[in-house]
Design a protein around this motif. Sequence first.
Motif, PDB file in Angstrom:
ATOM      1  N   LEU A 235       0.836  -1.203   0.000  1.00  0.00           N
ATOM      2  CA  LEU A 235       0.000   0.000   0.000  1.00  0.00           C
ATOM      3  C   LEU A 235       0.875   1.258   0.000  1.00  0.00           C
ATOM      4  CD1 LEU A 235      -2.824  -1.017   2.537  1.00  0.00           C
ATOM      5  CD2 LEU A 235      -2.793  -1.247   0.033  1.00  0.00           C
ATOM      6  N   ALA A 236       1.986   1.182   0.719  1.00  0.00           N
ATOM      7  CA  ALA A 236       2.890   2.339   0.777  1.00  0.00           C
ATOM      8  C   ALA A 236       3.402   2.690  -0.625  1.00  0.00           C
ATOM      9  CB  ALA A 236       4.053   2.052   1.721  1.00  0.00           C
ATOM     10  N   LYS A 237       3.658   1.686  -1.430  1.00  0.00           N
ATOM     11  CA  LYS A 237       4.109   1.951  -2.811  1.00  0.00           C
ATOM     12  C   LYS A 237       3.041   2.684  -3.616  1.00  0.00           C
ATOM     13  CE  LYS A 237       6.994  -2.174  -3.001  1.00  0.00           C
ATOM     14  NZ  LYS A 237       6.989  -3.574  -3.430  1.00  0.00           N
ATOM     15  N   LEU A 238       1.779   2.352  -3.347  1.00  0.00           N
ATOM     16  CA  LEU A 238       0.675   3.001  -4.070  1.00  0.00           C
ATOM     17  C   LEU A 238       0.594   4.488  -3.746  1.00  0.00           C
ATOM     18  CD1 LEU A 238      -2.112   0.296  -3.581  1.00  0.00           C
ATOM     19  CD2 LEU A 238      -0.774   0.763  -5.661  1.00  0.00           C
ATOM     20  N   LEU A 239       1.147   4.881  -2.602  1.00  0.00           N
ATOM     21  CA  LEU A 239       1.180   6.297  -2.241  1.00  0.00           C
ATOM     22  C   LEU A 239       2.460   6.966  -2.720  1.00  0.00           C
ATOM     23  CD1 LEU A 239      -0.145   6.155   1.460  1.00  0.00           C
ATOM     24  CD2 LEU A 239      -1.447   6.446  -0.662  1.00  0.00           C
ATOM     25  N   VAL A 240       3.575   6.293  -2.487  1.00  0.00           N
ATOM     26  CA  VAL A 240       4.883   6.921  -2.733  1.00  0.00           C
ATOM     27  C   VAL A 240       5.162   7.047  -4.235  1.00  0.00           C
ATOM     28  CG1 VAL A 240       7.377   6.559  -2.519  1.00  0.00           C
ATOM     29  CG2 VAL A 240       5.872   6.219  -0.527  1.00  0.00           C
ATOM     30  N   GLU A 241       4.903   5.993  -4.989  1.00  0.00           N
ATOM     31  CA  GLU A 241       5.321   6.001  -6.400  1.00  0.00           C
ATOM     32  C   GLU A 241       4.658   7.096  -7.234  1.00  0.00           C
ATOM     33  OE1 GLU A 241       4.901   1.923  -7.633  1.00  0.00           O
ATOM     34  OE2 GLU A 241       6.700   1.297  -6.522  1.00  0.00           O
ATOM     35  N   PRO A 242       3.331   7.279  -7.166  1.00  0.00           N
ATOM     36  CA  PRO A 242       2.743   8.355  -7.975  1.00  0.00           C
ATOM     37  C   PRO A 242       3.197   9.746  -7.548  1.00  0.00           C
ATOM     38  CG  PRO A 242       1.050   7.163  -6.726  1.00  0.00           C
ATOM     39  CD  PRO A 242       2.323   6.437  -6.525  1.00  0.00           C
ATOM     40  N   VAL A 243       3.474   9.919  -6.252  1.00  0.00           N
ATOM     41  CA  VAL A 243       3.940  11.230  -5.780  1.00  0.00           C
ATOM     42  C   VAL A 243       5.336  11.515  -6.339  1.00  0.00           C
ATOM     43  CG1 VAL A 243       4.724  12.461  -3.703  1.00  0.00           C
ATOM     44  CG2 VAL A 243       2.476  11.337  -3.726  1.00  0.00           C
ATOM     45  N   LEU A 244       6.219  10.530  -6.251  1.00  0.00           N
ATOM     46  CA  LEU A 244       7.591  10.737  -6.749  1.00  0.00           C
ATOM     47  C   LEU A 244       7.618  10.828  -8.276  1.00  0.00           C
ATOM     48  CD1 LEU A 244       9.815   8.445  -4.473  1.00  0.00           C
ATOM     49  CD2 LEU A 244       9.073  10.813  -4.131  1.00  0.00           C
ATOM     50  N   ALA A 245       6.671  10.173  -8.940  1.00  0.00           N
ATOM     51  CA  ALA A 245       6.628  10.241 -10.405  1.00  0.00           C
ATOM     52  C   ALA A 245       6.208  11.617 -10.891  1.00  0.00           C
ATOM     53  CB  ALA A 245       5.672   9.178 -10.950  1.00  0.00           C
ATOM     54  N   ASP A 246       5.532  12.371 -10.030  1.00  0.00           N
ATOM     55  CA  ASP A 246       4.959  13.655 -10.446  1.00  0.00           C
ATOM     56  C   ASP A 246       5.896  14.834 -10.245  1.00  0.00           C
ATOM     57  OD1 ASP A 246       2.013  14.376 -11.300  1.00  0.00           O
ATOM     58  OD2 ASP A 246       2.777  16.053 -10.095  1.00  0.00           O
ATOM     59  N   LEU A 247       6.819  14.703  -9.299  1.00  0.00           N
ATOM     60  CA  LEU A 247       7.728  15.816  -9.001  1.00  0.00           C
ATOM     61  C   LEU A 247       9.004  15.218  -8.430  1.00  0.00           C
ATOM     62  CD1 LEU A 247       7.736  19.003  -8.877  1.00  0.00           C
ATOM     63  CD2 LEU A 247       7.123  18.776  -6.457  1.00  0.00           C
ATOM     64  N   ASP A 248      10.109  15.846  -8.751  1.00  0.00           N
ATOM     65  CA  ASP A 248      11.398  15.369  -8.246  1.00  0.00           C
ATOM     66  C   ASP A 248      11.582  15.835  -6.804  1.00  0.00           C
ATOM     67  OD1 ASP A 248      13.941  14.604  -7.692  1.00  0.00           O
ATOM     68  OD2 ASP A 248      14.875  15.684  -9.352  1.00  0.00           O
ATOM     69  N   PHE A 249      11.606  14.877  -5.886  1.00  0.00           N
ATOM     70  CA  PHE A 249      11.778  15.213  -4.470  1.00  0.00           C
ATOM     71  C   PHE A 249      13.180  14.862  -3.967  1.00  0.00           C
ATOM     72  CE2 PHE A 249       7.139  15.228  -4.649  1.00  0.00           C
ATOM     73  CZ  PHE A 249       6.834  16.321  -3.866  1.00  0.00           C
ATOM     74  N   THR A 250      14.101  14.599  -4.885  1.00  0.00           N
ATOM     75  CA  THR A 250      15.428  14.156  -4.430  1.00  0.00           C
ATOM     76  C   THR A 250      16.443  15.294  -4.352  1.00  0.00           C
ATOM     77  OG1 THR A 250      16.179  13.685  -6.692  1.00  0.00           O
ATOM     78  CG2 THR A 250      15.077  11.881  -5.491  1.00  0.00           C
ATOM     79  N   GLN A 251      16.062  16.480  -4.806  1.00  0.00           N
ATOM     80  CA  GLN A 251      17.042  17.563  -4.905  1.00  0.00           C
ATOM     81  C   GLN A 251      16.925  18.594  -3.785  1.00  0.00           C
ATOM     82  OE1 GLN A 251      19.418  17.178  -7.278  1.00  0.00           O
ATOM     83  NE2 GLN A 251      18.283  15.267  -7.661  1.00  0.00           N
ATOM     84  N   ALA A 252      16.071  18.342  -2.830  1.00  0.00           N
ATOM     85  CA  ALA A 252      15.860  19.330  -1.775  1.00  0.00           C
ATOM     86  C   ALA A 252      15.363  18.612  -0.532  1.00  0.00           C
ATOM     87  CB  ALA A 252      14.823  20.359  -2.227  1.00  0.00           C
ATOM     88  N   PRO A 253      15.502  19.250   0.651  1.00  0.00           N
ATOM     89  CA  PRO A 253      14.916  18.644   1.850  1.00  0.00           C
ATOM     90  C   PRO A 253      13.400  18.587   1.718  1.00  0.00           C
ATOM     91  CG  PRO A 253      15.620  20.895   2.300  1.00  0.00           C
ATOM     92  CD  PRO A 253      16.148  20.547   0.940  1.00  0.00           C
ATOM     93  N   VAL A 254      12.806  17.585   2.358  1.00  0.00           N
ATOM     94  CA  VAL A 254      11.367  17.349   2.209  1.00  0.00           C
ATOM     95  C   VAL A 254      10.670  17.382   3.562  1.00  0.00           C
ATOM     96  CG1 VAL A 254       9.712  15.485   1.688  1.00  0.00           C
ATOM     97  CG2 VAL A 254      11.502  16.096   0.020  1.00  0.00           C
ATOM     98  N   ILE A 255       9.467  17.962   3.575  1.00  0.00           N
ATOM     99  CA  ILE A 255       8.563  17.852   4.725  1.00  0.00           C
ATOM    100  C   ILE A 255       7.485  16.841   4.349  1.00  0.00           C
ATOM    101  CG2 ILE A 255       6.967  19.065   6.255  1.00  0.00           C
ATOM    102  CD1 ILE A 255       8.483  21.664   5.598  1.00  0.00           C
TER     103      ILE A 255
END
Lengths: 332, 332
Positions: A235-255
Amino acid sequence: MKKLINDPASVLADSLRGLAAAHPELRVDLEHRVVYRATPKAAGKVGIVSGGGSGHEPLHAGYVGPGMLDAAVAGEVFTSPTPDQVAAALAAVDTGAGVLQIVKNYTGDVMNFEMAAELATAGPGTAVETVIVADDVAVEDSTFTAGRRGVGTTVLLEKIVGAAAEEGQDLASVTALARRVAESGRSMGLALTSSTVPAAGKPTFELPEDEIEVGVGIHGEPGRKRQATAPASDLAKLLVEPVLADLDFTQAPVIALLNGLGATPLMELHLMYGEVAALLDAAGVRVERRIVGNYITALDMAGCSLTLLRADDELLRLWDAPVATPGLRWGA
Amino acid sequence: MKKLINDPASVLADSLRGLAAAHPELRVDLEHRVVYRATPKAAGKVGIVSGGGSGHEPLHAGYVGPGMLDAAVAGEVFTSPTPDQVAAALAAVDTGAGVLQIVKNYTGDVMNFEMAAELATAGPGTAVETVIVADDVAVEDSTFTAGRRGVGTTVLLEKIVGAAAEEGQDLASVTALARRVAESGRSMGLALTSSTVPAAGKPTFELPEDEIEVGVGIHGEPGRKRQATAPASDLAKLLVEPVLADLDFTQAPVIALLNGLGATPLMELHLMYGEVAALLDAAGVRVERRIVGNYITALDMAGCSLTLLRADDELLRLWDAPVATPGLRWGA
């Protein structure tokens, strides 16, 4: 339908009366259904207003207080507040520096907050800016929405923008900040059960005992698909994957916000956050701040949502600033 | 059974891993299933430990932090922790001033915490005092209890005693205070639905669609009676009247907790608090402090409970002292 209510017709009024009894640090205008700080912000600072349909508590009234909102306008359950209600709030919190209103992207809300801004500008002469949150990556256009729905980023935005207003930033700066936050957040949710709107008396949608709704909206709007229940790690993949596919979250700190939809126990939310955190870590996402709990709910819906916000040192600083509201509180 | 879990056998371990990821200010000992402050209290101050079966979150791990607990020991869902687990926590938080352990009155907890105290005294030589909370007025003797069950007063006691320990009161003073608080609190709950223990896979009890359980326990233990659902104003009487009948709350300031059992939306909890507050006011009870929300839950049970604590200026002062935990936070 079993609920702790008197009458479906009086749920909002009764609940606001209880909120007032529970929180003397808030002032509840029962006529206009607006919740204010009992002690208003100092004059000369930008006012921050939000609101929308009820049933998402603690959003929005639970975020009224120092460091966050000056007023929250409550519509009926899952129903936009009227322009008059919103206009009353905009006028009341304007101390001369203008007001920013934060609106989730639902057609009724967008229309009514826009009309309210016109009323407040034309009448008492309040300068009003608007930011619209449309962060739900699940679907384009939905039952009550053109474009994307507005969900969890709203909580993070109200906190960050509230801190900026509290420290005295002017309306242009606060508005630019709000737009930047709105553009930098993404969300995705899933439901294990429907919610039940008191006035409807039956579940908003039917979900078989062994299925979940992936990408559900906070009013029970359809998501991307239905599928069989699965272990939390899937279930966690169903949340994480579409979010990461939509915007690059690897280049900055994240909240990060791992949010419960209302009927899911904290024990399960912690468990889900563990799964989500492991996936984010493996994907190279650096989570610098996180909250786990019920922050933007859908009445008695079981399920959860994930929100990620691409931050920077400035956003982290504003996130860390003191806040003292019923729903979010630290450093004060 | 639809839940956000991987495997019923690993729920506690997975949830504690998630708790650790969500709260870097806590240190989670996954082997002993004990949650500590990441930064321990200063040496020479009394340690405060609590714990019990899991499934009541935020109780107890969510109350670990400055101004409240030093450690929380987690048993399996609705199951007492073992003496070894508790003894590890007692020894770990003893800085020389001894430790107070706070135990809810369930047979397994009382026995295992007592054995833990003996182990910690005989082994590392830790001075241990014990306070037992037995505040539920619903029934005498219950499924897992001789005497009254321990519920909501536990939250208030952990806060007040935590403040006393933080300000440097010695073990005798802290223990006397704890006993006074335990004797001054009363609770009563009601359920709209059963909870479902993951390992059982089905609801703990069956409740018809139009009935409620009055006086339910936090593990689904039977209460005083079942009856038809009723308006919130009537349900509020079912909570307030037995509490006021059991102890005089009109002669001192009162701290009130209107608690959600896990699956009840905040909107309904506020509404219930409004009804409860009106009844208390009419009965001449002076509520000086109050909290409304999910503080001691029963997994995914829908329903609520009321706790009243007869306070005085000293208890109010300790209640108001700063606290910084995931579940309760102010002034810090």
